[in-house]
Scaffold this active site. Structure first.
Site, PDB file in Angstrom:
ATOM      1  N   ARG A  22       0.828  -1.215   0.000  1.00  0.00           N
ATOM      2  CA  ARG A  22       0.000   0.000   0.000  1.00  0.00           C
ATOM      3  C   ARG A  22       0.856   1.257   0.000  1.00  0.00           C
ATOM      4  O   ARG A  22       0.610   2.176  -0.791  1.00  0.00           O
ATOM      5  CB  ARG A  22      -0.955   0.001   1.197  1.00  0.00           C
ATOM      6  CG  ARG A  22      -2.032  -1.068   1.091  1.00  0.00           C
ATOM      7  CD  ARG A  22      -2.873  -1.150   2.335  1.00  0.00           C
ATOM      8  NE  ARG A  22      -1.995  -1.475   3.475  1.00  0.00           N
ATOM      9  CZ  ARG A  22      -2.333  -1.346   4.740  1.00  0.00           C
ATOM     10  NH1 ARG A  22      -3.519  -0.882   5.069  1.00  0.00           N
ATOM     11  NH2 ARG A  22      -1.503  -1.684   5.699  1.00  0.00           N
ATOM     12  N   ASN A  40      -6.027  -3.061   2.035  1.00  0.00           N
ATOM     13  CA  ASN A  40      -5.945  -4.512   2.201  1.00  0.00           C
ATOM     14  C   ASN A  40      -7.350  -5.084   2.274  1.00  0.00           C
ATOM     15  O   ASN A  40      -8.269  -4.434   2.789  1.00  0.00           O
ATOM     16  CB  ASN A  40      -5.201  -4.871   3.485  1.00  0.00           C
ATOM     17  CG  ASN A  40      -3.709  -4.702   3.364  1.00  0.00           C
ATOM     18  OD1 ASN A  40      -3.155  -4.623   2.280  1.00  0.00           O
ATOM     19  ND2 ASN A  40      -3.043  -4.640   4.505  1.00  0.00           N
TER      20      ASN A  40
END
Length: 93
Positions: A22, A40
């Site tokens: 990320r 996620n």
């Protein structure tokens, strides 16, 4: 000119959590002037929506197929999405 911009939804599978995917995607998005978000998912995948100039969106999709160094991407699902975004963020929902 919005017709040169597009928005895609990505679902990235493989070893993509716990490898700074990320944060790395946020950095890549900033370099490419991409807006949208990344998060996620409970199943171990990473989901993202990317919005920007078509060439930049293509570039971040190519990046998502490899991810950061520690990632092991097995496949990426790509689909059209709607919406216009002005920044890129990591979501924790």
């Amino acid at each position: 000119m919005t017709d040169t911009h597009r928005t895609l939804r990505l679902r990235i599978h493989g070893r993509v959590q716990g490898v700074f995917f990320r944060d790395s995607m946020r950095s890549e998005a900033k370099e490419l002037s991409i807006a949208g978000w990344v998060r996620n998912c409970a199943d171990g995948s990473v989901e993202a929506v990317v919005h920007g100039a078509a060439a930049d969106v293509d570039a971040i999709v190519r990046w998502a197929h490899r991810g950061p160094r520690a990632a092991q991407v097995t496949h990426v699902e790509v689909s059209a999405d709607g919406g216009v975004y002005s920044s890129f963020e990591v979501r924790y929902d």
